[in-house]
Design a protein around this motif. Structure first.
Motif, PDB file in Angstrom:
ATOM      1  N   TYR A 128       0.867  -1.173   0.000  1.00 10.53           N
ATOM      2  CA  TYR A 128       0.000   0.000   0.000  1.00 10.53           C
ATOM      3  C   TYR A 128       0.902   1.221   0.000  1.00 10.53           C
ATOM      4  O   TYR A 128       1.659   1.435   0.943  1.00 10.53           O
ATOM      5  N   VAL A 129       0.829   1.987  -1.074  1.00 11.00           N
ATOM      6  CA  VAL A 129       1.617   3.212  -1.216  1.00 11.00           C
ATOM      7  C   VAL A 129       0.661   4.379  -1.052  1.00 11.00           C
ATOM      8  O   VAL A 129      -0.380   4.433  -1.720  1.00 11.00           O
ATOM      9  N   SER A 130       1.006   5.294  -0.151  1.00  9.67           N
ATOM     10  CA  SER A 130       0.155   6.462   0.056  1.00  9.67           C
ATOM     11  C   SER A 130       0.988   7.729   0.064  1.00  9.67           C
ATOM     12  O   SER A 130       2.119   7.745   0.543  1.00  9.67           O
ATOM     13  N   LEU A 131       0.418   8.779  -0.494  1.00 10.63           N
ATOM     14  CA  LEU A 131       0.995  10.114  -0.463  1.00 10.63           C
ATOM     15  C   LEU A 131      -0.064  11.058   0.062  1.00 10.63           C
ATOM     16  O   LEU A 131      -1.235  10.974  -0.327  1.00 10.63           O
ATOM     17  N   SER A 132       0.342  11.937   0.968  1.00 13.41           N
ATOM     18  CA  SER A 132      -0.608  12.890   1.525  1.00 13.41           C
ATOM     19  C   SER A 132       0.127  14.109   2.044  1.00 13.41           C
ATOM     20  O   SER A 132       1.331  14.076   2.292  1.00 13.41           O
ATOM     21  N   LEU A 133      -0.629  15.187   2.216  1.00 13.59           N
ATOM     22  CA  LEU A 133      -0.070  16.386   2.820  1.00 13.59           C
ATOM     23  C   LEU A 133      -0.026  16.199   4.325  1.00 13.59           C
ATOM     24  O   LEU A 133      -0.813  15.441   4.895  1.00 13.59           O
ATOM     25  N   GLY A 134       0.900  16.893   4.974  1.00 18.60           N
ATOM     26  CA  GLY A 134       1.123  16.739   6.408  1.00 18.60           C
ATOM     27  C   GLY A 134      -0.104  16.996   7.260  1.00 18.60           C
ATOM     28  O   GLY A 134      -0.245  16.450   8.333  1.00 18.60           O
ATOM     29  N   GLY A 135      -1.017  17.834   6.821  1.00 18.30           N
ATOM     30  CA  GLY A 135      -2.228  18.118   7.576  1.00 18.30           C
ATOM     31  C   GLY A 135      -2.158  19.475   8.260  1.00 18.30           C
ATOM     32  O   GLY A 135      -1.082  20.033   8.467  1.00 18.30           O
ATOM     33  N   GLY A 136      -3.309  20.011   8.610  1.00 18.37           N
ATOM     34  CA  GLY A 136      -3.358  21.329   9.240  1.00 18.37           C
ATOM     35  C   GLY A 136      -2.748  22.371   8.326  1.00 18.37           C
ATOM     36  O   GLY A 136      -3.113  22.484   7.164  1.00 18.37           O
ATOM     37  N   ASP A 137      -1.816  23.112   8.840  1.00 15.35           N
ATOM     38  CA  ASP A 137      -1.136  24.131   8.035  1.00 15.35           C
ATOM     39  C   ASP A 137       0.089  23.582   7.320  1.00 15.35           C
ATOM     40  O   ASP A 137       0.815  24.317   6.664  1.00 15.35           O
ATOM     41  N   ASP A 138       0.347  22.304   7.453  1.00 19.29           N
ATOM     42  CA  ASP A 138       1.527  21.685   6.860  1.00 19.29           C
ATOM     43  C   ASP A 138       1.204  21.203   5.452  1.00 19.29           C
ATOM     44  O   ASP A 138       0.412  20.285   5.260  1.00 19.29           O
ATOM     45  N   ASP A 139       1.820  21.828   4.453  1.00 15.80           N
ATOM     46  CA  ASP A 139       1.572  21.420   3.076  1.00 15.80           C
ATOM     47  C   ASP A 139       2.716  20.595   2.502  1.00 15.80           C
ATOM     48  O   ASP A 139       2.928  20.538   1.312  1.00 15.80           O
ATOM     49  N   THR A 140       3.442  19.912   3.387  1.00 14.97           N
ATOM     50  CA  THR A 140       4.547  19.052   2.963  1.00 14.97           C
ATOM     51  C   THR A 140       4.018  17.685   2.558  1.00 14.97           C
ATOM     52  O   THR A 140       3.343  17.014   3.330  1.00 14.97           O
ATOM     53  N   MET A 141       4.331  17.291   1.338  1.00 17.43           N
ATOM     54  CA  MET A 141       3.918  15.970   0.851  1.00 17.43           C
ATOM     55  C   MET A 141       4.776  14.907   1.536  1.00 17.43           C
ATOM     56  O   MET A 141       5.999  15.015   1.587  1.00 17.43           O
ATOM     57  N   THR A 142       4.120  13.904   2.088  1.00 18.66           N
ATOM     58  CA  THR A 142       4.808  12.776   2.707  1.00 18.66           C
ATOM     59  C   THR A 142       4.304  11.489   2.049  1.00 18.66           C
ATOM     60  O   THR A 142       3.253  11.475   1.419  1.00 18.66           O
ATOM     61  N   ALA A 143       5.074  10.419   2.224  1.00 24.49           N
ATOM     62  CA  ALA A 143       4.702   9.156   1.594  1.00 24.49           C
ATOM     63  C   ALA A 143       4.984   8.006   2.542  1.00 24.49           C
ATOM     64  O   ALA A 143       5.899   8.070   3.366  1.00 24.49           O
ATOM     65  N   ASN A 144       4.195   6.957   2.418  1.00 17.26           N
ATOM     66  CA  ASN A 144       4.343   5.740   3.221  1.00 17.26           C
ATOM     67  C   ASN A 144       4.165   4.514   2.352  1.00 17.26           C
ATOM     68  O   ASN A 144       3.417   4.538   1.375  1.00 17.26           O
ATOM     69  N   VAL A 145       4.843   3.437   2.759  1.00 18.70           N
ATOM     70  CA  VAL A 145       4.660   2.138   2.121  1.00 18.70           C
ATOM     71  C   VAL A 145       4.423   1.126   3.235  1.00 18.70           C
ATOM     72  O   VAL A 145       5.172   1.081   4.210  1.00 18.70           O
ATOM     73  N   THR A 146       3.373   0.337   3.088  1.00 15.48           N
ATOM     74  CA  THR A 146       3.022  -0.684   4.069  1.00 15.48           C
ATOM     75  C   THR A 146       2.755  -1.986   3.326  1.00 15.48           C
ATOM     76  O   THR A 146       2.180  -1.972   2.236  1.00 15.48           O
ATOM     77  N   PHE A 147       3.165  -3.088   3.925  1.00 17.20           N
ATOM     78  CA  PHE A 147       2.945  -4.409   3.327  1.00 17.20           C
ATOM     79  C   PHE A 147       2.119  -5.271   4.266  1.00 17.20           C
ATOM     80  O   PHE A 147       2.334  -5.254   5.482  1.00 17.20           O
ATOM     81  N   CYS A 148       1.208  -6.049   3.689  1.00 12.04           N
ATOM     82  CA  CYS A 148       0.469  -7.042   4.465  1.00 12.04           C
ATOM     83  C   CYS A 148      -0.099  -8.084   3.511  1.00 12.04           C
ATOM     84  O   CYS A 148      -0.140  -7.878   2.300  1.00 12.04           O
ATOM     85  N   THR A 149      -0.530  -9.192   4.074  1.00 13.81           N
ATOM     86  CA  THR A 149      -1.111 -10.250   3.258  1.00 13.81           C
ATOM     87  C   THR A 149      -2.606 -10.029   3.080  1.00 13.81           C
ATOM     88  O   THR A 149      -3.246  -9.328   3.867  1.00 13.81           O
ATOM     89  N   THR A 150      -3.121 -10.625   2.035  1.00 10.34           N
ATOM     90  CA  THR A 150      -4.559 -10.606   1.813  1.00 10.34           C
ATOM     91  C   THR A 150      -5.118 -11.957   2.239  1.00 10.34           C
ATOM     92  O   THR A 150      -4.468 -12.988   2.071  1.00 10.34           O
ATOM     93  N   ASP A 151      -6.270 -11.927   2.810  1.00 13.33           N
ATOM     94  CA  ASP A 151      -6.930 -13.145   3.267  1.00 13.33           C
ATOM     95  C   ASP A 151      -8.426 -12.941   3.071  1.00 13.33           C
ATOM     96  O   ASP A 151      -8.998 -12.008   3.637  1.00 13.33           O
ATOM     97  N   PRO A 152      -9.070 -13.781   2.276  1.00 11.40           N
ATOM     98  CA  PRO A 152     -10.503 -13.599   2.023  1.00 11.40           C
ATOM     99  C   PRO A 152     -11.364 -13.714   3.276  1.00 11.40           C
ATOM    100  O   PRO A 152     -12.507 -13.266   3.285  1.00 11.40           O
ATOM    101  N   ASN A 153     -10.813 -14.297   4.347  1.00 15.81           N
ATOM    102  CA  ASN A 153     -11.576 -14.456   5.585  1.00 15.81           C
ATOM    103  C   ASN A 153     -11.356 -13.319   6.582  1.00 15.81           C
ATOM    104  O   ASN A 153     -11.915 -13.341   7.669  1.00 15.81           O
ATOM    105  N   VAL A 154     -10.519 -12.343   6.218  1.00 14.22           N
ATOM    106  CA  VAL A 154     -10.209 -11.225   7.108  1.00 14.22           C
ATOM    107  C   VAL A 154     -10.509  -9.920   6.372  1.00 14.22           C
ATOM    108  O   VAL A 154     -10.249  -9.803   5.174  1.00 14.22           O
ATOM    109  N   ALA A 155     -11.033  -8.954   7.091  1.00 13.56           N
ATOM    110  CA  ALA A 155     -11.302  -7.647   6.487  1.00 13.56           C
ATOM    111  C   ALA A 155     -10.000  -7.080   5.917  1.00 13.56           C
ATOM    112  O   ALA A 155      -8.930  -7.276   6.484  1.00 13.56           O
TER     113      ALA A 155
END
Length: 162
Positions: free
Chosen positions: A109-136
């Motif tokens: 999961y790759v996400s880019l977003s602004l810092g929030g509030g008055d912060d207009d700095t673009m930040t990015a995150n990468v997260t990994f996880c498995t998919t399982d049809p029996n789990v949300a």
């Protein structure tokens, strides 16, 4: 995310696009925790923490903000470079997961977003996880996420960037 990808086309991903710290994490590979979570070995904490379930364990251990201290505070160079770095790291790690586990159950999961509030700095995150049809899923209703650009990637998606 599709708007960002149109504005900042990413092509020909290579290891050199991944910051050295993340390249080392990718090269250390994947392992299982005692609970059965699939985690990047280089990100396993020294002290085990209690987790509600495997999904929480995977996302807590495998999620990281992308290195950006060497980038300008705003502008297209920052956004384009963050996107390139995230995708390079994501696909490199997904390739290693496929080799380690013999399947493609791990998602990035790759996400880019602004810092929030008055912060207009673009930040990015990468997260990994498995998919399982029996789990949300990690992110429910991905298409309707607001205030950030996010994409779920499998190893098969790499063909879109090469």
């Amino acid at each position: 995310m599709s708007e960002l990808l149109q504005e900042f086309p990413v092509v020909d991903l290579k290891d050199e696009d991944t910051p050295p710290m993340f390249l080392e994490v990718k090269r250390e590979g994947w392992s299982y925790t005692p609970n059965g979570a699939r985690v990047l070995t280089g990100l396993i904490p020294d002290v085990a923490a209690p987790y509600f379930d495997v999904l929480q364990e995977e996302t807590s251990i495998n999620g990281r903000g992308m290195i950006d201290y060497d980038l300008p505070p705003t502008g297209p160079e920052r956004t384009g470079t963050l996107l390139q770095r995230c995708l390079s790291y994501a696909f490199g790690a997904l390739d290693m997961a496929n080799k380690a586990f013999g399947d493609q159950k791990v998602r990035a999961y790759v996400s880019l977003s602004l810092g929030g509030g008055d912060d207009d700095t673009m930040t990015a995150n990468v997260t990994f996880c498995t998919t399982d049809p029996n789990v949300a899923p990690y992110i429910r209703d991905l298409e309707n996420v607001q205030n950030e650009a996010i994409i779920e990637l499998s190893l098969d998606d790499r063909s879109l960037w090469n």
